[in-house]
Design a protein around this motif. Structure first.
Motif, short mmCIF file in Angstrom:
data_model
loop_
_atom_site.label_atom_id
_atom_site.label_comp_id
_atom_site.label_asym_id
_atom_site.label_seq_id
_atom_site.Cartn_x
_atom_site.Cartn_y
_atom_site.Cartn_z
N VAL A 219 -107.76 -24.93 -46.28
CA VAL A 219 -108.09 -25.95 -47.01
C VAL A 219 -106.73 -26.79 -45.95
CG1 VAL A 219 -106.72 -27.70 -48.70
CG2 VAL A 219 -107.44 -25.57 -49.86
N VAL A 220 -107.68 -28.41 -45.50
CA VAL A 220 -107.19 -28.32 -44.28
C VAL A 220 -106.92 -29.72 -44.79
CG1 VAL A 220 -107.35 -28.84 -41.92
CG2 VAL A 220 -108.15 -26.68 -42.66
N THR A 221 -106.40 -30.55 -43.96
CA THR A 221 -106.07 -32.24 -43.86
C THR A 221 -105.34 -32.67 -42.69
OG1 THR A 221 -105.01 -34.33 -45.35
CG2 THR A 221 -103.54 -31.23 -45.08
N ARG A 222 -104.67 -33.54 -42.78
CA ARG A 222 -104.04 -33.68 -41.48
C ARG A 222 -102.59 -34.22 -41.46
NH1 ARG A 222 -105.64 -39.66 -39.03
NH2 ARG A 222 -104.85 -38.64 -37.01
N ARG A 223 -102.04 -33.90 -40.44
CA ARG A 223 -100.54 -33.99 -41.06
C ARG A 223 -99.82 -35.25 -41.13
NH1 ARG A 223 -97.45 -29.01 -39.76
NH2 ARG A 223 -98.42 -27.16 -38.27
N ARG A 224 -100.76 -36.00 -40.60
CA ARG A 224 -100.57 -37.09 -41.29
C ARG A 224 -100.44 -37.21 -42.89
NH1 ARG A 224 -103.10 -42.42 -39.04
NH2 ARG A 224 -101.81 -44.41 -39.92
N THR A 225 -101.55 -36.96 -42.63
CA THR A 225 -101.39 -37.23 -44.40
C THR A 225 -100.67 -37.02 -45.38
OG1 THR A 225 -104.33 -37.55 -44.14
CG2 THR A 225 -103.55 -36.65 -46.42
N LEU A 226 -100.03 -35.58 -44.71
CA LEU A 226 -99.28 -34.80 -45.85
C LEU A 226 -98.25 -35.40 -45.14
CD1 LEU A 226 -98.69 -32.24 -46.48
CD2 LEU A 226 -97.94 -30.64 -44.49
N GLN A 227 -97.71 -35.88 -44.33
CA GLN A 227 -96.56 -36.44 -44.10
C GLN A 227 -96.32 -38.33 -44.88
OE1 GLN A 227 -95.89 -37.88 -39.93
NE2 GLN A 227 -95.58 -35.16 -39.13
N GLU A 228 -97.77 -38.92 -45.03
CA GLU A 228 -97.54 -40.26 -45.54
C GLU A 228 -97.78 -39.91 -46.90
OE1 GLU A 228 -100.13 -43.00 -43.19
OE2 GLU A 228 -98.95 -42.44 -41.62
N ASP A 229 -98.53 -38.96 -47.83
CA ASP A 229 -98.67 -38.56 -48.72
C ASP A 229 -99.41 -37.25 -49.70
OD1 ASP A 229 -100.16 -39.34 -51.23
OD2 ASP A 229 -102.55 -40.47 -50.86
N ARG A 230 -97.87 -37.02 -49.50
CA ARG A 230 -97.77 -35.47 -49.83
C ARG A 230 -98.13 -34.91 -51.49
NH1 ARG A 230 -94.68 -31.36 -47.48
NH2 ARG A 230 -94.05 -29.66 -49.17
N SER A 318 -95.73 -23.98 -46.63
CA SER A 318 -94.38 -24.51 -47.98
C SER A 318 -95.01 -25.54 -49.01
CB SER A 318 -93.78 -26.25 -47.50
OG SER A 318 -94.54 -27.25 -47.09
N LEU A 319 -96.09 -25.99 -48.95
CA LEU A 319 -96.71 -26.67 -50.43
C LEU A 319 -97.04 -25.40 -50.96
CD1 LEU A 319 -97.68 -28.77 -47.91
CD2 LEU A 319 -98.87 -29.84 -49.44
N VAL A 320 -97.85 -24.33 -50.96
CA VAL A 320 -98.35 -23.08 -51.65
C VAL A 320 -96.98 -22.39 -52.23
CG1 VAL A 320 -99.22 -20.56 -51.48
CG2 VAL A 320 -100.36 -22.71 -50.60
N ALA A 321 -95.87 -22.21 -51.22
CA ALA A 321 -94.57 -21.78 -51.07
C ALA A 321 -93.54 -22.32 -52.67
CB ALA A 321 -94.08 -21.82 -50.01
N GLU A 322 -93.90 -24.10 -52.52
CA GLU A 322 -94.09 -24.96 -53.40
C GLU A 322 -93.99 -24.63 -55.25
OE1 GLU A 322 -93.17 -29.68 -54.20
OE2 GLU A 322 -92.99 -29.19 -52.29
N LEU A 323 -95.46 -24.76 -55.47
CA LEU A 323 -96.34 -24.43 -56.23
C LEU A 323 -96.08 -22.51 -56.61
CD1 LEU A 323 -99.23 -25.48 -55.60
CD2 LEU A 323 -97.14 -26.66 -57.12
N ASP A 324 -95.15 -21.64 -56.02
CA ASP A 324 -95.76 -20.08 -56.15
C ASP A 324 -94.03 -20.26 -56.52
OD1 ASP A 324 -95.13 -17.90 -56.22
OD2 ASP A 324 -95.35 -17.28 -53.99
N LYS A 325 -92.93 -20.67 -56.41
CA LYS A 325 -91.54 -20.65 -56.31
C LYS A 325 -91.22 -21.25 -57.98
CE LYS A 325 -90.23 -20.16 -51.68
NZ LYS A 325 -89.28 -20.45 -50.66
N SER A 326 -92.06 -22.52 -58.13
CA SER A 326 -92.11 -22.66 -59.30
C SER A 326 -92.21 -22.52 -60.40
CB SER A 326 -92.65 -25.15 -58.93
OG SER A 326 -94.19 -23.97 -58.78
N GLY A 327 -92.98 -21.61 -60.30
CA GLY A 327 -94.09 -20.80 -61.39
C GLY A 327 -95.01 -21.31 -62.17
#
Length: 336
Positions: A219-230, A318-327
């Motif tokens: 799953v690939v996107t732009r870092r700019r997209t990740l920063q502006e629309d996480r 970090s995104l998968v980690a957030e979903l993983d840690k949240s349960g």
């Protein structure tokens, strides 16, 4: 740079809408965020976005996703950078080379740990060295298949540029047809098209899964997209991960979806695909950062400076980690 990528994308991309428009109720729901996801081939490896669309999982997460067929990672990365795609699978070497050239692509997940790709050849091609002077079909220069089989050819002591001829031929079905008509001598095929080829009498010269350690269906996107629309990126990733869980617990529905998009009722092929990908799809799809020696070797052939960059420069777990840690991911499988 954006203008250059946009021109390249409009000149080369072949895009078709793959799914019917959402129902009238959802079409009128202005809360749905419209984005485009790139489907890189008509093969079972792209099962999850088809499934997420058909099962309305994207809508559940507030997204109206248009699925667009694109040809290979080179065109896909150009479409992402040009703004025509929000996200898509892009081969790791293409991400690296694009970013070394000033792009800002980022890999946030890997859906499959290995590559279901085989090089099918004519019966007279029995040994690796028999591929010399032959014509090989892959989806596009810079695509995953292009990278894999050039690496394998190099590993077998040959020069993938000098010793063989490469032809860019779009879909797996089109490549199998090119093999059948004699236009090429070998074709990069994934399941179920490779199984069709085997039944037609062609043989496997190389199975990429056995030859190369290589994660795929990123799953690939732009870092700019990740920063502006996480938030939108996270909703897209939640839907993708939920699609994997839905796939594993809803076999019959999943088979119907694949049957629709591959336009086949061949139960043997459909069942075989499900068996493969039920095992392969990663439930918690962290981007894979280890075992990338082959990738670095490939990129270093033209961009030796890649050796100065760690995998973390091109990936964000970090995104998968957030979903993983949240349960969130664990709850998808509770009671299943």
């Amino acid at each position: 740079m954006t203008a250059i990528y946009a021109r390249a994308m409009f000149a080369s991309i072949l895009a078709v809408g793959l799914i019917a428009a959402p129902s009238a109720v959802f079409a009128q729901d202005k809360s749905l965020k419209k984005i485009s996801w790139g489907v890189t081939s008509l093969s079972a490896s792209n099962w999850i976005p088809w499934l997420a669309k058909e099962a309305k999982i994207y809508e559940k997460h507030g997204l109206d996703v248009e699925l667009v067929l694109v040809r290979g990672s080179g065109q896909t990365s150009a479409a992402i950078l040009g703004g025509s795609l929000f996200a898509a699978p892009v081969a790791v070497p293409q991400v690296m080379m694009a970013n070394l050239g000033g792009a800002d692509l980022v890999n946030i997940a890997h859906t499959v740990p290995g590559v279901q790709s085989k090089l099918l050849v004519r019966q007279e091609i029995k040994r690796p060295e028999d591929i010399k002077g032959k014509r090989i079909a892959t989806s596009a220069l810079g695509s995953l298949g292009d990278f894999l089989f050039k690496y394998i050819i190099r590993k077998n002591g040959m020069d993938p540029i000098r010793d063989v001829v490469w032809l860019s031929i779009g879909t797996p079905g089109e490549r199998l047809q090119a093999l059948a008509t004699g236009r090429v001598d070998a074709a990069d095929l994934s399941y179920p098209t490779d199984a069709q080829g085997l039944r037609m009498g062609y043989r496997v010269l190389w199975d990429a899964r056995k030859e190369v350690v290589y994660p795929s269906m990123s799953v690939v996107t732009r870092r700019r997209t990740l920063q502006e629309d996480r938030d939108t990126v996270m909703r897209m990733l939640r839907a993708h991960i939920e699609g994997i869980a839905y796939f594993k617990s809803h076999k019959e529905f999943s088979l119907k979806v694949l049957s629709k998009y591959l336009r086949t009722n061949d139960q043997e092929l459909l069942e075989g695909s499900y068996a493969i990908f039920r095992e392969d799809f990663i439930s918690t799809p962290y981007p894979i950062m280890k075992g990338l020696e082959a990738t670095y070797e490939y990129v270093a052939a033209t961009r030796p400076e890649i050796r100065n960059h760690k995998p973390e420069a091109f990936m964000d777990p970090s995104l998968v980690a957030e979903l993983d840690k949240s349960g969130f991911i664990k709850r998808l499988y509770e009671g299943k």
